[in-house]
Design a protein around this motif. Structure first.
Motif, PDB file in Angstrom:
ATOM      1  N   ALA A 424    -117.850 -91.124 -44.823  1.00 39.90           N
ATOM      2  CA  ALA A 424    -116.476 -90.616 -44.954  1.00 39.90           C
ATOM      3  C   ALA A 424    -116.373 -89.157 -44.515  1.00 39.90           C
ATOM      4  N   LEU A 425    -117.329 -88.342 -44.917  1.00 43.43           N
ATOM      5  CA  LEU A 425    -117.304 -86.925 -44.545  1.00 43.43           C
ATOM      6  C   LEU A 425    -117.406 -86.755 -43.032  1.00 43.43           C
ATOM      7  N   MET A 426    -118.282 -87.519 -42.394  1.00 42.59           N
ATOM      8  CA  MET A 426    -118.424 -87.424 -40.937  1.00 42.59           C
ATOM      9  C   MET A 426    -117.169 -87.920 -40.221  1.00 42.59           C
ATOM     10  N   ALA A 427    -116.565 -88.993 -40.743  1.00 38.62           N
ATOM     11  CA  ALA A 427    -115.343 -89.526 -40.134  1.00 38.62           C
ATOM     12  C   ALA A 427    -114.204 -88.521 -40.225  1.00 38.62           C
ATOM     13  N   GLU A 428    -114.047 -87.876 -41.372  1.00 34.69           N
ATOM     14  CA  GLU A 428    -112.980 -86.899 -41.537  1.00 34.69           C
ATOM     15  C   GLU A 428    -113.238 -85.647 -40.703  1.00 34.69           C
ATOM     16  N   PHE A 429    -114.497 -85.258 -40.580  1.00 35.11           N
ATOM     17  CA  PHE A 429    -114.831 -84.101 -39.746  1.00 35.11           C
ATOM     18  C   PHE A 429    -114.496 -84.395 -38.281  1.00 35.11           C
ATOM     19  N   ASN A 430    -114.811 -85.609 -37.820  1.00 35.87           N
ATOM     20  CA  ASN A 430    -114.439 -86.010 -36.454  1.00 35.87           C
ATOM     21  C   ASN A 430    -112.930 -86.003 -36.275  1.00 35.87           C
ATOM     22  N   ARG A 431    -112.195 -86.517 -37.277  1.00 38.35           N
ATOM     23  CA  ARG A 431    -110.730 -86.542 -37.169  1.00 38.35           C
ATOM     24  C   ARG A 431    -110.149 -85.127 -37.138  1.00 38.35           C
ATOM     25  N   LYS A 432    -110.703 -84.270 -37.974  1.00 34.97           N
ATOM     26  CA  LYS A 432    -110.179 -82.905 -38.072  1.00 34.97           C
ATOM     27  C   LYS A 432    -110.345 -82.137 -36.769  1.00 34.97           C
ATOM     28  N   TYR A 433    -111.478 -82.336 -36.096  1.00 31.71           N
ATOM     29  CA  TYR A 433    -111.752 -81.571 -34.879  1.00 31.71           C
ATOM     30  C   TYR A 433    -111.611 -82.381 -33.594  1.00 31.71           C
ATOM     31  N   GLY A 434    -111.367 -83.709 -33.715  1.00 32.46           N
ATOM     32  CA  GLY A 434    -111.246 -84.519 -32.501  1.00 32.46           C
ATOM     33  C   GLY A 434    -110.110 -85.508 -32.498  1.00 32.46           C
ATOM     34  N   GLY A 435    -109.301 -85.554 -33.581  1.00 37.24           N
ATOM     35  CA  GLY A 435    -108.190 -86.505 -33.633  1.00 37.24           C
ATOM     36  C   GLY A 435    -108.605 -87.836 -34.238  1.00 37.24           C
ATOM     37  N   HIS A 436    -107.647 -88.763 -34.338  1.00 38.24           N
ATOM     38  CA  HIS A 436    -107.869 -90.033 -35.033  1.00 38.24           C
ATOM     39  C   HIS A 436    -108.976 -90.878 -34.421  1.00 38.24           C
ATOM     40  N   ILE A 437    -109.114 -90.846 -33.102  1.00 40.73           N
ATOM     41  CA  ILE A 437    -110.175 -91.650 -32.486  1.00 40.73           C
ATOM     42  C   ILE A 437    -111.096 -90.774 -31.641  1.00 40.73           C
ATOM     43  N   GLY A 438    -111.012 -89.464 -31.839  1.00 39.86           N
ATOM     44  CA  GLY A 438    -111.853 -88.534 -31.091  1.00 39.86           C
ATOM     45  C   GLY A 438    -113.080 -88.121 -31.885  1.00 39.86           C
ATOM     46  N   PHE A 439    -113.804 -87.159 -31.347  1.00 36.46           N
ATOM     47  CA  PHE A 439    -115.047 -86.702 -31.949  1.00 36.46           C
ATOM     48  C   PHE A 439    -115.100 -85.183 -31.968  1.00 36.46           C
ATOM     49  N   ALA A 440    -115.680 -84.639 -33.027  1.00 35.44           N
ATOM     50  CA  ALA A 440    -115.937 -83.204 -33.072  1.00 35.44           C
ATOM     51  C   ALA A 440    -116.975 -82.864 -32.000  1.00 35.44           C
ATOM     52  N   SER A 441    -116.902 -81.649 -31.480  1.00 38.10           N
ATOM     53  CA  SER A 441    -117.836 -81.235 -30.437  1.00 38.10           C
ATOM     54  C   SER A 441    -119.194 -80.896 -31.039  1.00 38.10           C
ATOM     55  N   HIS A 442    -120.180 -80.826 -30.154  1.00 36.02           N
ATOM     56  CA  HIS A 442    -121.534 -80.456 -30.589  1.00 36.02           C
ATOM     57  C   HIS A 442    -121.529 -79.070 -31.228  1.00 36.02           C
ATOM     58  N   ALA A 443    -120.698 -78.171 -30.693  1.00 34.23           N
ATOM     59  CA  ALA A 443    -120.628 -76.809 -31.234  1.00 34.23           C
ATOM     60  C   ALA A 443    -120.123 -76.809 -32.669  1.00 34.23           C
ATOM     61  N   HIS A 444    -119.191 -77.709 -32.992  1.00 36.57           N
ATOM     62  CA  HIS A 444    -118.676 -77.783 -34.360  1.00 36.57           C
ATOM     63  C   HIS A 444    -119.743 -78.275 -35.328  1.00 36.57           C
ATOM     64  N   TRP A 445    -120.514 -79.281 -34.894  1.00 34.45           N
ATOM     65  CA  TRP A 445    -121.566 -79.817 -35.767  1.00 34.45           C
ATOM     66  C   TRP A 445    -122.667 -78.792 -35.998  1.00 34.45           C
ATOM     67  N   LYS A 446    -122.996 -78.042 -34.963  1.00 30.94           N
ATOM     68  CA  LYS A 446    -124.092 -77.083 -35.055  1.00 30.94           C
ATOM     69  C   LYS A 446    -123.642 -75.708 -35.562  1.00 30.94           C
ATOM     70  N   GLY A 447    -122.334 -75.475 -35.574  1.00 26.46           N
ATOM     71  CA  GLY A 447    -121.817 -74.180 -35.998  1.00 26.46           C
ATOM     72  C   GLY A 447    -121.621 -74.085 -37.498  1.00 26.46           C
ATOM     73  N   LYS A 448    -120.840 -73.109 -37.896  1.00 20.25           N
ATOM     74  CA  LYS A 448    -120.608 -72.886 -39.323  1.00 20.25           C
ATOM     75  C   LYS A 448    -119.585 -73.854 -39.912  1.00 20.25           C
ATOM     76  N   GLU A 449    -118.829 -74.534 -39.034  1.00 16.60           N
ATOM     77  CA  GLU A 449    -117.753 -75.406 -39.514  1.00 16.60           C
ATOM     78  C   GLU A 449    -118.282 -76.554 -40.385  1.00 16.60           C
ATOM     79  N   TRP A 450    -119.369 -77.214 -39.931  1.00 20.17           N
ATOM     80  CA  TRP A 450    -119.874 -78.385 -40.645  1.00 20.17           C
ATOM     81  C   TRP A 450    -120.400 -78.035 -42.035  1.00 20.17           C
ATOM     82  N   PRO A 451    -121.276 -77.043 -42.205  1.00 22.24           N
ATOM     83  CA  PRO A 451    -121.740 -76.703 -43.563  1.00 22.24           C
ATOM     84  C   PRO A 451    -120.597 -76.310 -44.486  1.00 22.24           C
ATOM     85  N   GLU A 452    -119.628 -75.573 -43.951  1.00 25.79           N
ATOM     86  CA  GLU A 452    -118.486 -75.159 -44.768  1.00 25.79           C
ATOM     87  C   GLU A 452    -117.645 -76.367 -45.171  1.00 25.79           C
TER      88      GLU A 452
END
Length: 565
Positions: A424-452
């Motif tokens: 659920a957390l990964m799905a919502e993170f993808n939605r937040k940074y990539g839209g309903h059927i998109g994906f968060a970028s590699h920079a978001h996963w590796k940056g400060k956004e994901w831990p926060e």
């Protein structure tokens, strides 16, 4: 030497056109050499052969290996290499036989290399299970479905994902860079030490060896129907008792093939095509033929008269395909005929599958669902209740992610949808940074956004469930994983709570088109675990808290696949 250079200089000064021509030829030759080196060693599709996979990643070539595999193991013949099917992911060969490789490869430290890949295999357990190392042969492949090569970026995950997306049961990696898919393993198991080559795209994992395959059984392939071009393979099923009612249109066909039966049922506008030997049957999934009790495919393993590499079932056991015809029995939707004074919540933590559940409910009931919020993209995709105020009374239930006491007590009943927090957390993170059927970028996963994000949202996953259990009235708990695994039963429970009549034929119709427009593709899933040990420790404690709260209310605890973490 100096005199020679002076002569050249005087010559080109008198005739500059020849000088510039020489320069142009030099640059052209250099470009050709560069392009040749870039493409050398990678298979391509000839111009006179149609490419059946427009849109696949660069440097990837799929090959038809000459045998249609539905778990039936028919032999390969030369004729098979010249045929291209409409309803099968079996493609014409695009390269000559692979030249014999150097068999004096580096076998030093073979066991250490095999062990080196086990850590990676353990990470793959959620989507695949490692089976072992198998012999492969260029003339008779162990896995005879689609194959592709990538001599620069091949990874275990990439191979598994491509095979799973095409509905195969097995994925095998060879020579560090080759991926083979199939429904059945037709080779001998050998020692792990013989699979000793590192993957080209990830040095920490093993990708087979010289004429050796590292084979995985795909779990993802079990979640969705196996696809064969525009038709979807549903499985092998026992002949229904009253066949004239269960499958009302029947035709005996000479030289029967899958193509012929699928075409016939498509023309008659039926969503199911069932092959029973020389007979083709068409119909809908109904209570007389639910497609819930699959049989062993070997029971249907009788070759077609018109295509020896396909199975056409028998008089007692039918091979069933879903055609492109849409089952319209569950497509009508409207607002409630009379305004309801009873407000039912469809409550979930963000990323727990609320939009998918709304899609299922609308198909199953025929009524629009509403929302506590407004999302224009959802409205544009057909969720017409999105524009209504949540208290309008015109919708069958209302989507909400709220978890405060006041907001919860505003509803008379609730369906509480709970999902594995890691997913659920990964799905919502993808939605937040990539839209309903998109994906968060590699920079978001590796940056400060994901831990926060995990720090803020993980506690909410637990408090959301606890609050609804504490303050909610008439709460029906549905686990996302159970809904995926047994849609018919779980959706029937949900519709019953909503107070509408349950039509089983309509629920069966929903099963055939359950995905909707908001299903993410598996092609861009992360190739690594984004959770740190500290994150996992914290989330595991939240899982235990929710599990205990559910059991204290005599409800089923969280599904087993939430553990171990």
């Amino acid at each position: 030497m100096a005199k020679l250079l002076v002569k050249f200089q005087r010559y080109f000064r008198r005739k500059p056109v020849r000088f510039f021509t020489l320069i142009a030829l030099y640059l052209t030759a250099g470009s050709l050499v560069f392009l040749h080196s870039g493409f050398a060693g990678e298979p391509t599709v000839p111009e006179n052969d149609p490419n059946p996979l427009d849109g696949t990643s660069e440097g990837t070539a799929f090959q038809y290996l000459g045998v249609v595999q539905l778990g039936r193991g028919f032999k390969e013949t030369p004729e098979a290499r010249n045929s291209v099917r409409r309803y099968g992911p079996w493609f014409k060969s695009v390269s000559k036989d692979t030249p014999e490789r150097n068999k004096m490869g580096d076998y030093g430290g073979a066991w250490s290399r095999a062990l080196k890949g086990r850590k990676g295999r353990e990470k793959e357990e959620d989507r695949a299970k490692y089976i072992g190392c198998y012999v492969d042969n260029t003339r008779r492949r162990a896995l005879r479905g689609v194959s592709f090569f990538d001599y620069k970026k091949m990874t275990v995950f990439r191979c598994q994902d491509n095979c799973a997306e095409r509905g195969y049961l097995y994925a095998g990696l060879e020579f560090g860079a080759e991926c083979y898919c199939g429904h059945k393993i037709q080779a001998l198991n050998v020692s792990e030490s013989e699979c000793n080559m590192e993957c080209k795209g990830e040095k920490s994992n093993v990708c087979g060896g010289v004429n050796r395959l590292s084979i995985y059984r795909l779990e993802l392939a079990q979640e969705s129907a196996r696809r064969y071009g525009s038709a979807i393979f549903r499985g092998c099923f026992h002949r229904p008792d009253n066949i004239s009612l269960a499958l009302p249109v029947t035709r005996v066909m000479l030289n029967m093939s899958v193509d012929k039966c699928v075409d016939f049922c498509t023309e008659k506008e039926y969503p199911l095509a069932a092959l029973g030997g020389a007979s083709c049957h068409c119909g809908f999934p109904t209570t007389l033929f639910t497609l819930h009790e699959r049989e062993d495919e070997q029971l249907c393993a009788q070759k077609c008269d018109g295509e020896e590499f396909e199975s056409c079932g028998t008089a007692e056991y039918f091979i069933v395909y879903q055609t492109q015809v849409q089952d319209n029995r569950c497509m009508d939707r409207r607002f409630l005929p009379a305004r309801s004074k009873r407000f039912i919540a469809l409550a979930s933590f963000p990323g727990a599958g609320n939009t998918w559940a709304r899609h299922l409910i609308e198909l199953a009931t025929g009524f629009y669902t509403g929302s506590y919020y407004f999302d224009g993209s959802l409205y544009n995709k057909g969720f017409k209740g999105e524009r209504d105020h949540w208290r309008s009374g015109r919708t069958i239930c209302i989507k909400t992610h709220e978890s405060g006491q006041k907001e919860i007590e505003a509803f008379d009943s609730a369906i509480l949808l709970i999902r594995n927090p890691y997913k659920a957390l990964m799905a919502e993170f993808n939605r937040k940074y990539g839209g309903h059927i998109g994906f968060a970028s590699h920079a978001h996963w590796k940056g400060k956004e994901w831990p926060e994000f995990v720090k803020n949202y993980a506690p909410w996953w637990a408090t959301h469930t606890l609050d609804w259990l504490k303050y909610g009235k008439n709460v029906l708990v549905v686990h996302f994983e159970d809904l995926k695994r047994d849609l018919f039963v779980q959706l029937k429970r949900m519709v019953s709570l909503l107070g509408t009549r349950v039509f089983e034929d309509r629920l069966l119709c929903v099963e055939g088109q359950k995905d909707g427009n908001f299903k993410r593709s598996g092609l861009r899933k992360l190739e690594y675990d984004p959770y740190t040990p500290e994150m996992r420790k914290t989330i595991s404690s939240y899982i235990k808290t929710v599990d205990m709260a559910l059991k204290l209310r005599n409800l089923t605890g969280v599904p087993d696949d939430y553990y171990p973490r």
